[in-house]
Design a protein around this motif. Structure first.
Motif, PDB file in Angstrom:
ATOM      1  N   LYS A  16      -6.797   4.990   2.049  1.00 59.86           N
ATOM      2  CA  LYS A  16      -6.173   3.928   1.262  1.00 59.86           C
ATOM      3  C   LYS A  16      -5.045   4.535   0.440  1.00 59.86           C
ATOM      4  O   LYS A  16      -5.077   5.707   0.080  1.00 59.86           O
ATOM      5  CB  LYS A  16      -7.198   3.263   0.340  1.00 59.86           C
ATOM      6  CG  LYS A  16      -8.267   2.499   1.087  1.00 59.86           C
ATOM      7  CD  LYS A  16      -9.231   1.853   0.127  1.00 59.86           C
ATOM      8  CE  LYS A  16     -10.351   1.140   0.886  1.00 59.86           C
ATOM      9  NZ  LYS A  16     -11.366   0.633  -0.056  1.00 59.86           N
ATOM     10  N   LYS A  17      -4.058   3.702   0.147  1.00 59.77           N
ATOM     11  CA  LYS A  17      -2.921   4.161  -0.653  1.00 59.77           C
ATOM     12  C   LYS A  17      -3.364   4.275  -2.107  1.00 59.77           C
ATOM     13  O   LYS A  17      -3.904   3.334  -2.676  1.00 59.77           O
ATOM     14  CB  LYS A  17      -1.761   3.181  -0.523  1.00 59.77           C
ATOM     15  CG  LYS A  17      -0.443   3.741  -0.985  1.00 59.77           C
ATOM     16  CD  LYS A  17       0.707   2.834  -0.579  1.00 59.77           C
ATOM     17  CE  LYS A  17       2.034   3.512  -0.809  1.00 59.77           C
ATOM     18  NZ  LYS A  17       3.143   2.654  -0.371  1.00 59.77           N
ATOM     19  N   GLN A  18      -3.119   5.458  -2.701  1.00 66.58           N
ATOM     20  CA  GLN A  18      -3.590   5.767  -4.045  1.00 66.58           C
ATOM     21  C   GLN A  18      -2.431   6.188  -4.944  1.00 66.58           C
ATOM     22  O   GLN A  18      -1.455   6.777  -4.487  1.00 66.58           O
ATOM     23  CB  GLN A  18      -4.602   6.919  -4.008  1.00 66.58           C
ATOM     24  CG  GLN A  18      -5.795   6.691  -3.131  1.00 66.58           C
ATOM     25  CD  GLN A  18      -6.746   5.656  -3.688  1.00 66.58           C
ATOM     26  OE1 GLN A  18      -6.921   5.564  -4.888  1.00 66.58           O
ATOM     27  NE2 GLN A  18      -7.359   4.878  -2.805  1.00 66.58           N
ATOM     28  N   ILE A  29       2.161   9.027  -5.297  1.00 61.04           N
ATOM     29  CA  ILE A  29       1.641   7.897  -4.538  1.00 61.04           C
ATOM     30  C   ILE A  29       1.549   8.347  -3.091  1.00 61.04           C
ATOM     31  O   ILE A  29       2.523   8.839  -2.520  1.00 61.04           O
ATOM     32  CB  ILE A  29       2.557   6.666  -4.661  1.00 61.04           C
ATOM     33  CG1 ILE A  29       2.639   6.220  -6.118  1.00 61.04           C
ATOM     34  CG2 ILE A  29       2.061   5.541  -3.771  1.00 61.04           C
ATOM     35  CD1 ILE A  29       3.633   5.123  -6.387  1.00 61.04           C
ATOM     36  N   GLY A  30       0.364   8.196  -2.506  1.00 55.86           N
ATOM     37  CA  GLY A  30       0.178   8.598  -1.122  1.00 55.86           C
ATOM     38  C   GLY A  30      -1.165   8.129  -0.598  1.00 55.86           C
ATOM     39  O   GLY A  30      -1.978   7.557  -1.331  1.00 55.86           O
ATOM     40  N   TYR A  31      -1.387   8.374   0.673  1.00 52.92           N
ATOM     41  CA  TYR A  31      -2.644   7.989   1.317  1.00 52.92           C
ATOM     42  C   TYR A  31      -3.657   9.113   1.174  1.00 52.92           C
ATOM     43  O   TYR A  31      -3.386  10.249   1.568  1.00 52.92           O
ATOM     44  CB  TYR A  31      -2.408   7.664   2.795  1.00 52.92           C
ATOM     45  CG  TYR A  31      -1.600   6.403   2.963  1.00 52.92           C
ATOM     46  CD1 TYR A  31      -2.229   5.164   3.052  1.00 52.92           C
ATOM     47  CD2 TYR A  31      -0.214   6.450   3.009  1.00 52.92           C
ATOM     48  CE1 TYR A  31      -1.492   4.002   3.184  1.00 52.92           C
ATOM     49  CE2 TYR A  31       0.529   5.291   3.145  1.00 52.92           C
ATOM     50  CZ  TYR A  31      -0.118   4.074   3.227  1.00 52.92           C
ATOM     51  OH  TYR A  31       0.616   2.917   3.346  1.00 52.92           O
ATOM     52  N   ARG A  45       1.868  11.343   3.350  1.00 52.07           N
ATOM     53  CA  ARG A  45       3.012  10.456   3.122  1.00 52.07           C
ATOM     54  C   ARG A  45       3.209  10.231   1.617  1.00 52.07           C
ATOM     55  O   ARG A  45       3.389   9.116   1.148  1.00 52.07           O
ATOM     56  CB  ARG A  45       2.850   9.136   3.865  1.00 52.07           C
ATOM     57  CG  ARG A  45       2.886   9.317   5.371  1.00 52.07           C
ATOM     58  CD  ARG A  45       2.665   8.058   6.162  1.00 52.07           C
ATOM     59  NE  ARG A  45       3.513   6.961   5.703  1.00 52.07           N
ATOM     60  CZ  ARG A  45       3.262   5.694   5.987  1.00 52.07           C
ATOM     61  NH1 ARG A  45       2.222   5.361   6.703  1.00 52.07           N
ATOM     62  NH2 ARG A  45       4.072   4.749   5.545  1.00 52.07           N
ATOM     63  N   THR A  46       3.172  11.331   0.891  1.00 47.51           N
ATOM     64  CA  THR A  46       3.223  11.298  -0.567  1.00 47.51           C
ATOM     65  C   THR A  46       4.654  11.191  -1.071  1.00 47.51           C
ATOM     66  O   THR A  46       5.561  11.802  -0.511  1.00 47.51           O
ATOM     67  CB  THR A  46       2.595  12.584  -1.141  1.00 47.51           C
ATOM     68  OG1 THR A  46       1.302  12.751  -0.573  1.00 47.51           O
ATOM     69  CG2 THR A  46       2.491  12.533  -2.649  1.00 47.51           C
ATOM     70  N   GLU A  76      -6.433   2.930  -6.616  1.00 48.77           N
ATOM     71  CA  GLU A  76      -5.925   2.341  -5.380  1.00 48.77           C
ATOM     72  C   GLU A  76      -4.771   1.403  -5.690  1.00 48.77           C
ATOM     73  O   GLU A  76      -4.794   0.666  -6.676  1.00 48.77           O
ATOM     74  CB  GLU A  76      -7.040   1.569  -4.672  1.00 48.77           C
ATOM     75  CG  GLU A  76      -6.610   0.968  -3.355  1.00 48.77           C
ATOM     76  CD  GLU A  76      -7.729   0.209  -2.659  1.00 48.77           C
ATOM     77  OE1 GLU A  76      -7.438  -0.408  -1.623  1.00 48.77           O
ATOM     78  OE2 GLU A  76      -8.863   0.218  -3.143  1.00 48.77           O
ATOM     79  N   LEU A  79      -1.648  -3.240  -1.957  1.00 46.18           N
ATOM     80  CA  LEU A  79      -0.479  -3.332  -1.093  1.00 46.18           C
ATOM     81  C   LEU A  79       0.185  -4.703  -1.170  1.00 46.18           C
ATOM     82  O   LEU A  79       1.386  -4.828  -0.963  1.00 46.18           O
ATOM     83  CB  LEU A  79      -0.864  -3.006   0.350  1.00 46.18           C
ATOM     84  CG  LEU A  79      -1.375  -1.575   0.578  1.00 46.18           C
ATOM     85  CD1 LEU A  79      -1.832  -1.393   2.013  1.00 46.18           C
ATOM     86  CD2 LEU A  79      -0.325  -0.557   0.218  1.00 46.18           C
ATOM     87  N   GLU A  82       2.385  -4.531  -4.417  1.00 50.90           N
ATOM     88  CA  GLU A  82       2.976  -3.224  -4.695  1.00 50.90           C
ATOM     89  C   GLU A  82       4.411  -3.315  -5.203  1.00 50.90           C
ATOM     90  O   GLU A  82       4.815  -2.588  -6.092  1.00 50.90           O
ATOM     91  CB  GLU A  82       2.932  -2.349  -3.441  1.00 50.90           C
ATOM     92  CG  GLU A  82       3.493  -0.973  -3.652  1.00 50.90           C
ATOM     93  CD  GLU A  82       3.403  -0.113  -2.405  1.00 50.90           C
ATOM     94  OE1 GLU A  82       3.739   1.057  -2.514  1.00 50.90           O
ATOM     95  OE2 GLU A  82       3.015  -0.606  -1.346  1.00 50.90           O
TER      96      GLU A  82
END
Length: 134
Positions: A16-18, A29-31, A45-46, A76, A79, A82
């Motif tokens: 999850k994107k955190q 911010i990244g997964y 993908r930060t 989290e 999305l 966002e």
């Protein structure tokens, strides 16, 4: 409801994107791809997001390993909500220049405060270790 103690509770957050706030104030911010018992995180993908006032800029960082002791906050990102229209995204160069200017103003303010305290015969508070102890 299943309760997992400690960092095991983060297992549900994998992929999850955190948003992660670090002790030094940086925001990442990244997964979330991996965690361990020490809350060390691997983000994929930060981006590093820099906020100054109502503007922000994103610096791509790729795969990022964060030591658990440096994590202040982990949450989290929704999305669906966002995109924040109240903030303006600017280029990396522009946000870094704005950040430098803000830091310079803060430094000048601190120098003025220090000078005012010294003029009044007060010792300004210093951060860190001084040579007085050695």
């Amino acid at each position: 409801m299943d309760y997992l103690p400690g960092t095991a509770s983060l297992v549900k957050e994998i992929d999850k994107k955190q948003l992660v706030v670090l002790r030094d104030g940086r925001t990442l911010i990244g997964y979330l791809r991996s965690i361990d018992q020490f809350a060390n995180l691997v983000l994929h993908r930060t981006i590093e997001r820099i906020h100054v006032g109502k503007k922000y800029g994103d610096i791509p960082r790729g795969v990022f390993l964060v030591r658990g002791e440096n994590v202040v906050l982990l949450g989290e990102i929704n999305l669906a909500t966002e995109e924040n229209p109240s903030l303006e995204q600017v280029s990396i160069e522009e946000i870094l220049e704005i950040q430098r200017e803000e830091q310079l103003v803060k430094q000048q303010d601190e120098e003025r405060k220090k000078k005012a305290l010294l003029e009044r015969g007060l010792q300004p508070h210093t951060d860190g270790i001084t040579d007085d102890f050695f």
